[in-house]
Design an enzyme around this catalytic site. Structure first.
Site, mmCIF file in Angstrom:
data_model
loop_
_atom_site.group_PDB
_atom_site.id
_atom_site.type_symbol
_atom_site.label_atom_id
_atom_site.label_comp_id
_atom_site.label_asym_id
_atom_site.label_seq_id
_atom_site.Cartn_x
_atom_site.Cartn_y
_atom_site.Cartn_z
ATOM 1 N N ARG A 1 0.576 -6.522 12.333
ATOM 2 C CA ARG A 1 -0.039 -5.909 13.521
ATOM 3 C C ARG A 1 -0.222 -6.930 14.633
ATOM 4 O O ARG A 1 -0.216 -6.583 15.813
ATOM 5 C CB ARG A 1 -1.379 -5.268 13.141
ATOM 6 C CG ARG A 1 -1.159 -4.017 12.308
ATOM 7 C CD ARG A 1 -2.419 -3.197 12.129
ATOM 8 N NE ARG A 1 -2.115 -1.975 11.372
ATOM 9 C CZ ARG A 1 -3.016 -1.051 11.039
ATOM 10 N NH1 ARG A 1 -4.284 -1.230 11.389
ATOM 11 N NH2 ARG A 1 -2.656 0.019 10.372
ATOM 12 N N ARG B 1 0.846 -1.197 0.000
ATOM 13 C CA ARG B 1 0.000 0.000 0.000
ATOM 14 C C ARG B 1 0.877 1.241 0.000
ATOM 15 O O ARG B 1 1.825 1.334 0.777
ATOM 16 C CB ARG B 1 -0.915 0.002 1.231
ATOM 17 C CG ARG B 1 -1.858 -1.193 1.204
ATOM 18 C CD ARG B 1 -2.888 -1.160 2.305
ATOM 19 N NE ARG B 1 -3.698 -2.370 2.237
ATOM 20 C CZ ARG B 1 -4.668 -2.678 3.091
ATOM 21 N NH1 ARG B 1 -4.965 -1.847 4.096
ATOM 22 N NH2 ARG B 1 -5.359 -3.787 2.952
ATOM 23 N N GLU C 1 -7.034 -1.404 15.102
ATOM 24 C CA GLU C 1 -7.573 -2.311 14.094
ATOM 25 C C GLU C 1 -6.561 -3.380 13.687
ATOM 26 O O GLU C 1 -5.417 -3.093 13.375
ATOM 27 C CB GLU C 1 -7.965 -1.502 12.853
ATOM 28 C CG GLU C 1 -8.504 -2.368 11.735
ATOM 29 C CD GLU C 1 -8.802 -1.561 10.456
ATOM 30 O OE1 GLU C 1 -8.905 -0.334 10.545
ATOM 31 O OE2 GLU C 1 -8.914 -2.194 9.388
ATOM 32 N N SER D 1 -10.545 -6.534 9.489
ATOM 33 C CA SER D 1 -11.741 -5.861 9.005
ATOM 34 C C SER D 1 -12.496 -6.897 8.177
ATOM 35 O O SER D 1 -11.925 -7.493 7.274
ATOM 36 C CB SER D 1 -11.329 -4.670 8.139
ATOM 37 O OG SER D 1 -12.446 -3.881 7.831
ATOM 38 N N ARG E 1 2.074 0.760 10.435
ATOM 39 C CA ARG E 1 1.646 1.173 9.098
ATOM 40 C C ARG E 1 2.838 1.154 8.156
ATOM 41 O O ARG E 1 3.676 2.041 8.146
ATOM 42 C CB ARG E 1 1.037 2.584 9.164
ATOM 43 C CG ARG E 1 0.335 3.015 7.894
ATOM 44 C CD ARG E 1 -0.202 4.423 7.988
ATOM 45 N NE ARG E 1 -1.242 4.567 8.991
ATOM 46 C CZ ARG E 1 -2.547 4.373 8.769
ATOM 47 N NH1 ARG E 1 -2.944 4.053 7.555
ATOM 48 N NH2 ARG E 1 -3.419 4.511 9.728
#
Length: 425
Positions: A390, A261, A348, A351, A276
């Site tokens: 994560r 990403r 988070e 998801s 991130r």
RNA sequence: GGAGAGGUGGCUGAGUGGUCGAAAGCACCGCACUCGAAAUGCGGCGUGCCGGCAACGGUACCGUGGGUUCGAAUCCCACCCUCUCCGCCA
């Protein structure tokens, strides 16, 4: 992709759904364009019908050797030919405009999704585990991680910001987490393991909804391929342009893949640590099913992801996302958030979305309902089970000790070759 | 990367520029025969879009996109994909 027929049939409901997403009504503009398209399309079809009729007559006349009639008809059709290309071009432009417009509109939220402008409107649906009480100040993984093999500096020298190199015990722990998750999802949770392409074409990324609106979030190669931002793209598109027998459903896929990403627009957010990154690994879950199966599949997927956190002993909560926090293709999303003691917050880590037939329309994936003729669009669901990077962060922080070591959670010990503790060097 | 062959309905596989949306076979569905089944016979059997309450009508689709033509599955161009051989390579 929305069904134009639903918008025609009930524009008010469509606009009401958009309003819940915080968007202006669009049905009037769409239907106006749609009416123009239908009018042009009808004229075009009438012109084509006349042309086909005359052409057939020419063929028949020539068959009989009546060249005088044939030539007369040819002249007549030739006149039509000035108008047809114009109509064709107009029809094509209008059809494309409608498609482009529809392709840029996000999915409508399911009725039971709470309304809200941003993440503050999310609703806690479930929580599990109690945050551990530390008898020392819990440290940030970015601080004690480097002594255990989490190397940001070397990675920065190689690749720049938002990259990390994992070394030694840290690399092993990362691999152990990933393997454990994949084993759980392929085993008890009944997902088929897939090793999918990581470089994909425009059509695939359009199918899951990252294109055309979110190109700036993706990396693109010189060959025109996109690096997948999530295995959802590859796994969901596994069935693109197919008509599946109902008996084959549900199809459950899982894959452990890197995800890429560009994190455009995330400047300044989570710049420290491993939260991130431009590149991370994730175990993805995807389900392709009938509309009737979708709710159960969603529940199964949620349970499959939660089971990982519970096995690892990581406290988490499940949030039902509000309308303003959902992704483009989702109709309803649960986020799983894991407890991070250094920050004292839940972050988070998964998801899990159900997309209805939104992606199926974009991919043209259908099934044949038993006992019915014709086809229907499948429903698609996707979720993380879980994000490996994560999860590594969560394990490090929740299992840290005062001396900078980290205890390996029991379920991971077999995956660590028996190693029970990461020790600083 | 080079040379060659090829992409047609769920599958196999025909197709001369002109009633071709497309032969035939298989598969599938219905009916008949049968106590039942098999075999056999008869019929049916693609998808999208537009119009229509519907029956139905129109239109498009033979890898994709352009072009030639009164008319293209058929001719021309580009691209994509598959297969074979050669080269390179983990």
């Amino acid at each position: 992709m929305h069904d134009i027929r639903l918008i025609r049939d009930n524009p008010a409901a469509f606009d009401a759904g958009l309003a819940r997403r915080g968007l202006e009504p669009l049905s009037a503009a769409i239907l106006d364009e749609d009416a123009r398209w239908r009018s042009v399309s009808t004229s075009l079809q009438e012109g084509l019908a006349r042309r086909n009729e005359a052409s057939k007559a020419i063929g028949a006349a020539m068959g009989k050797g009546d060249s005088a009639t044939a030539e007369a008809l040819k002249a007549e059709v030739a006149a039509l030919k000035t108008r047809l290309p114009e109509l064709e071009a107009e029809e094509k432009a209008l059809a494309e405009a409608i498609r482009d417009r529809l392709a840029a509109i996000p999915n409508l939220p399911a009725p039971d999704v709470p309304e809200g402008a941003d993440e503050s409107g999310n609703v806690e649906a479930h929580h599990w585990g109690e945050p551990r009480s530390f008898n020392f100040a819990a440290q940030d993984h970015a601080d004690f991680g480097p002594a255990l093999g989490l190397d940001f500096e070397a990675a920065a020298a190689i690749s720049g910001a938002r990259f990390a190199a994992l070394r030694g015990q840290m690399a092993r722990l990362h691999r152990a987490i990933a393997q454990f998750m994949l084993d759980q999802q392929t085993g008890t949770n009944d997902y088929e393991e897939v090793n999918p392409p990581l470089l994909v074409r425009d059509d695939a990324v359009f199918g899951t909804g990252q294109l055309p609106k979110f190109a700036e979030d993706l990396f693109r190669t010189t060959t025109g391929h996109w690096l997948i931002p999530t295995a959802e793209v590859s796994l969901t598109n596994l069935v693109r342009e197919q008509i599946l027998p109902e008996s084959a459903l549900p199809l459950r896929f899982t894959a452990l893949t890197p995800c890429f990403r560009s994190e455009a627009g995330a400047a300044g957010r989570d710049t420290r640590g491993f939260i991130r990154q431009h590149q991370f690994e994730k175990v993805e879950l995807v389900s392709i099913c009938t509309p009737d199966q979708a709710a159960d599949e969603h529940a199964h997927m949620v349970a499959s992801a939660q089971a990982i956190l519970e096995a690892l002993g990581l406290p988490y909560r499940r949030m039902l996302l509000c309308t303003g926090d959902m992704g483009f293709s989702a109709a309803k999303t649960f986020d799983l958030e894991v407890w991070l003691p250094s920050q004292g917050v839940y972050r988070e880590i998964s998801s899990i979305s159900t997309c209805g037939d939104f992606q199926a329309r974009r991919m043209n994936t259908r099934y044949r309902p038993e006992g019915e003729k014709g086809t229907r669009f499948v429903h698609t669901l996707n979720g993380s089970g879980l994000a490996v990077g994560r999860t590594l962060v969560a394990v490090l922080e929740n299992y840290q000790n005062a001396d900078g070591s980290v205890t390996v959670p029991d379920v991971l010990v077999p995956y660590m070759g028996g190693l029970t503790e990461l020790t600083p060097r």
